[in-house]
Design a protein around this motif. Structure first.
Motif, mmCIF file in Angstrom:
data_model
loop_
_atom_site.group_PDB
_atom_site.id
_atom_site.type_symbol
_atom_site.label_atom_id
_atom_site.label_comp_id
_atom_site.label_asym_id
_atom_site.label_seq_id
_atom_site.Cartn_x
_atom_site.Cartn_y
_atom_site.Cartn_z
ATOM 1 N N ARG A 314 0.827 -1.201 0.000
ATOM 2 C CA ARG A 314 0.000 0.000 0.000
ATOM 3 C C ARG A 314 0.866 1.257 0.000
ATOM 4 O O ARG A 314 0.573 2.231 -0.700
ATOM 5 C CB ARG A 314 -0.923 0.001 1.214
ATOM 6 N N LEU A 315 1.941 1.235 0.773
ATOM 7 C CA LEU A 315 2.861 2.374 0.778
ATOM 8 C C LEU A 315 3.524 2.552 -0.584
ATOM 9 O O LEU A 315 3.732 3.684 -1.040
ATOM 10 C CB LEU A 315 3.914 2.188 1.870
ATOM 11 N N ASP A 316 3.853 1.438 -1.249
ATOM 12 C CA ASP A 316 4.439 1.522 -2.594
ATOM 13 C C ASP A 316 3.483 2.233 -3.541
ATOM 14 O O ASP A 316 3.892 3.102 -4.327
ATOM 15 C CB ASP A 316 4.735 0.121 -3.132
ATOM 16 N N TRP A 317 2.205 1.838 -3.498
ATOM 17 C CA TRP A 317 1.224 2.445 -4.401
ATOM 18 C C TRP A 317 1.048 3.932 -4.112
ATOM 19 O O TRP A 317 1.015 4.755 -5.029
ATOM 20 C CB TRP A 317 -0.119 1.729 -4.264
ATOM 21 N N LEU A 318 0.960 4.280 -2.823
ATOM 22 C CA LEU A 318 0.774 5.680 -2.458
ATOM 23 C C LEU A 318 1.980 6.524 -2.862
ATOM 24 O O LEU A 318 1.830 7.660 -3.335
ATOM 25 C CB LEU A 318 0.518 5.806 -0.958
ATOM 26 N N GLN A 319 3.174 5.981 -2.678
ATOM 27 C CA GLN A 319 4.368 6.718 -3.057
ATOM 28 C C GLN A 319 4.439 6.907 -4.566
ATOM 29 O O GLN A 319 4.830 7.974 -5.053
ATOM 30 C CB GLN A 319 5.621 6.005 -2.543
ATOM 31 N N GLU A 320 4.030 5.895 -5.310
ATOM 32 C CA GLU A 320 4.000 6.022 -6.767
ATOM 33 C C GLU A 320 2.994 7.087 -7.201
ATOM 34 O O GLU A 320 3.224 7.839 -8.155
ATOM 35 C CB GLU A 320 3.645 4.676 -7.404
ATOM 36 N N ALA A 321 1.869 7.162 -6.471
ATOM 37 C CA ALA A 321 0.809 8.103 -6.844
ATOM 38 C C ALA A 321 1.131 9.532 -6.428
ATOM 39 O O ALA A 321 0.824 10.478 -7.154
ATOM 40 C CB ALA A 321 -0.516 7.658 -6.224
ATOM 41 N N PHE A 322 1.772 9.714 -5.249
ATOM 42 C CA PHE A 322 1.927 11.064 -4.705
ATOM 43 C C PHE A 322 3.375 11.536 -4.594
ATOM 44 O O PHE A 322 3.616 12.716 -4.339
ATOM 45 C CB PHE A 322 1.254 11.147 -3.324
ATOM 46 N N ALA A 323 4.323 10.625 -4.749
ATOM 47 C CA ALA A 323 5.747 11.000 -4.815
ATOM 48 C C ALA A 323 6.163 11.928 -3.670
ATOM 49 O O ALA A 323 6.622 13.044 -3.883
ATOM 50 C CB ALA A 323 6.050 11.651 -6.165
ATOM 51 N N ILE A 324 6.034 11.449 -2.437
ATOM 52 C CA ILE A 324 6.457 12.228 -1.275
ATOM 53 C C ILE A 324 7.974 12.380 -1.299
ATOM 54 O O ILE A 324 8.712 11.415 -1.497
ATOM 55 C CB ILE A 324 6.008 11.538 0.028
ATOM 56 N N GLN A 325 8.463 13.610 -1.080
ATOM 57 C CA GLN A 325 9.894 13.903 -1.102
ATOM 58 C C GLN A 325 10.394 14.193 0.318
ATOM 59 O O GLN A 325 9.621 14.532 1.219
ATOM 60 C CB GLN A 325 10.177 15.106 -2.006
ATOM 61 N N ARG A 326 11.702 14.094 0.504
ATOM 62 C CA ARG A 326 12.283 14.222 1.845
ATOM 63 C C ARG A 326 12.131 15.628 2.423
ATOM 64 O O ARG A 326 12.162 15.792 3.646
ATOM 65 C CB ARG A 326 13.766 13.834 1.813
ATOM 66 N N HIS A 327 11.934 16.646 1.587
ATOM 67 C CA HIS A 327 11.805 18.006 2.096
ATOM 68 C C HIS A 327 10.376 18.338 2.523
ATOM 69 O O HIS A 327 10.124 19.424 3.037
ATOM 70 C CB HIS A 327 12.239 19.004 1.016
ATOM 71 N N GLU A 328 9.445 17.418 2.337
ATOM 72 C CA GLU A 328 8.036 17.720 2.590
ATOM 73 C C GLU A 328 7.661 17.517 4.056
ATOM 74 O O GLU A 328 8.329 16.795 4.805
ATOM 75 C CB GLU A 328 7.149 16.881 1.678
ATOM 76 N N ARG A 329 6.555 18.175 4.429
ATOM 77 C CA ARG A 329 6.027 18.084 5.787
ATOM 78 C C ARG A 329 4.685 17.347 5.706
ATOM 79 O O ARG A 329 3.700 17.875 5.186
ATOM 80 C CB ARG A 329 5.849 19.480 6.386
ATOM 81 N N VAL A 330 4.681 16.124 6.206
ATOM 82 C CA VAL A 330 3.508 15.253 6.125
ATOM 83 C C VAL A 330 2.718 15.378 7.426
ATOM 84 O O VAL A 330 3.227 15.087 8.506
ATOM 85 C CB VAL A 330 3.918 13.789 5.890
ATOM 86 N N GLY A 331 1.474 15.809 7.313
ATOM 87 C CA GLY A 331 0.637 15.967 8.493
ATOM 88 C C GLY A 331 0.060 14.639 8.959
ATOM 89 O O GLY A 331 -0.221 13.750 8.152
ATOM 90 N N GLN A 332 -0.119 14.510 10.263
ATOM 91 C CA GLN A 332 -0.771 13.332 10.830
ATOM 92 C C GLN A 332 -1.934 13.827 11.679
ATOM 93 O O GLN A 332 -1.748 14.348 12.783
ATOM 94 C CB GLN A 332 0.200 12.506 11.672
ATOM 95 N N SER A 333 -3.146 13.687 11.145
ATOM 96 C CA SER A 333 -4.317 14.251 11.809
ATOM 97 C C SER A 333 -5.413 13.237 12.083
ATOM 98 O O SER A 333 -6.294 13.486 12.907
ATOM 99 C CB SER A 333 -4.898 15.383 10.946
ATOM 100 N N ILE A 334 -5.378 12.083 11.398
ATOM 101 C CA ILE A 334 -6.406 11.065 11.617
ATOM 102 C C ILE A 334 -6.172 10.420 12.978
ATOM 103 O O ILE A 334 -5.033 10.189 13.385
ATOM 104 C CB ILE A 334 -6.364 10.017 10.499
ATOM 105 N N GLN A 335 -7.253 10.148 13.692
ATOM 106 C CA GLN A 335 -7.121 9.561 15.024
ATOM 107 C C GLN A 335 -6.317 8.270 14.956
ATOM 108 O O GLN A 335 -6.501 7.452 14.062
ATOM 109 C CB GLN A 335 -8.513 9.308 15.618
#
Length: 395
Positions: A314-335
């Motif tokens: 699942r992480l592979d698919w999401l990374q392919e779709a959204f291409a998260i980069q090391r300089h980005e700030r990923v929010g964690q808001s879901i309970q």
């Protein structure tokens, strides 16, 4: 009786009056119902000399409901007509055609086999199944299993001083997060927590919860998140049903210690418990990574296990779709006791990005929007209710 007579007085209460009484528009609803099924049986057969007259249902072109299905039987000699009417804001023409095809498919099965049981009905036509599995939901062959902890460890070696996770004024680097999770995994190993055992994590959204999750992966234990705000009865039921061998918490929730005989407060660990750098065996693809319990709204809560292979794919698919980069700030808001929260956490930490934790477990619309804007979040997982909350809070 008087009660029955009172009810009968309102059996033909106008829908327009009901909409006004319930103040639907003020509650951001245009209609009381999302789906309306109408059956209109009328005898409109008539003859004018040699001419036959046939009745047809006409529509204004303005949908009163998201989806309305009208079954028309106006003449005994004519076929029954089924009309689908939908709001453009809810359905596009292709989706509406799919719904009509499904209904035709179901009706055809009952016509051909009147004694068919509901449990034996095939809900989806063969052509649509092919579309779902081969077009919409096709999966590429896995290139090989790469565990989440292996991906995280690669970034620990590559950028040990980069910020891994932060919350308000507190932050820890990839190197420190690795050592903290080593320390916790070592303490659990010292307490003889075996591989594959379920360990519950009952704490609010905090850095310690991320440490606990990584420690579970290193120990090859099964991570079980529990909402610390749940009723005590639900917590006890989940702990008993899951056969959790230990509970991890923080000292602000000392009451949890009475719920399990093996309770460890992560923020009280001795700093010298582990020096870090421990060589942990990576999880296997078929190892259980975590277990999530359902809400229990239809009965008792039920646990669902997810394996490391499924998590990695699942992480592979999401990374392919959204291409998260090391300089980005990923929010964690879901309970944190919901399944998507793990995707938020791991998607950031397996790409060398900075994971930014929201300040509370539950946020108002204004607090949620302020978190996204003030923390400069540029990657965020949103379920529909979260997206609606964010849009309400944005200026």
């Amino acid at each position: 009786s008087l009660a029955v007579r009172q009810v009968h007085k309102h059996q033909r209460y106008p829908l327009s009056a009901l909409h006004q009484r319930l103040q639907l528009l003020k509650n951001q609803r245009e209609s009381l119902f999302d789906l309306v099924l109408s059956f209109e049986k009328q005898d409109y057969s008539a003859r004018f000399g040699e001419a036959d007259v046939h009745a047809r249902q006409l529509f204004s072109g303005f949908a009163l409901y998201p989806l309305a299905v009208t079954v028309c039987e106006f003449n005994a000699a004519d076929d029954i007509e089924v009309i689908f009417e939908a709001a453009e804001t809810c359905f596009n023409p292709i989706e509406l055609a799919f719904l009509a095809q499904r209904l035709q498919w179901l009706l055809r099965q009952f016509i051909e086999a009147p004694d068919l049981l509901l449990q034996d009905v095939d809900l989806v036509p063969a052509a649509e199944k092919q579309f779902i599995f081969q077009c919409f939901n096709s999966a590429k062959p896995a290139a090989g299993f790469n565990s989440v902890i292996g991906r995280f460890s690669a970034w620990v070696e590559q950028t040990p001083n980069a910020i891994a996770v932060s919350q308000q004024n507190r932050s820890v680097s990839y190197g420190l997060l690795d050592r903290l999770s080593d320390r916790l995994a070592g303490e659990l190993l010292r307490r003889r927590i075996p591989n594959g055992a379920v360990v519950a994590v009952c704490m609010p959204r905090c850095i310690e919860a991320v440490v606990a999750l990584l420690a579970m992966c290193k120990l090859r234990a099964v991570y079980l998140p529990i909402d610390a705000d749940s009723p005590p009865e639900r917590i006890e039921t989940i702990l008993r049903h899951s056969e959790a061998v230990a509970v991890l918490a923080v000292s602000t929730a000392a009451w949890i210690g009475a719920r399990h005989r093996h309770c460890l407060f992560v923020d009280r660990l001795d700093a010298a418990a582990s020096s870090g750098g421990t060589a942990w065996a990576e999880p296997r693809a078929d190892d259980a990574a975590y277990v999530i319990y359902t809400s229990g709204s239809s009965g008792q809560p039920k646990g669902v296990q997810i394996h490391h292979q499924a998590l990695s794919l699942r992480l592979d698919w999401l990374q392919e779709a959204f291409a998260i980069q090391r300089h980005e700030r990923v929010g964690q808001s879901i309970q944190t006791h919901f399944d998507p929260s793990l995707i938020e956490i791991f998607l950031g930490l397996t790409q060398g990005a900075q994971l930014v934790l929201a300040p509370g477990q539950r946020l108002t619309a204004a607090e949620f929007a302020d978190f996204v804007l003030s923390e400069k979040i540029n990657a965020l997982a949103l379920v529909p209710s979260s997206l609606r909350l964010l849009m309400q809070g944005l200026p």
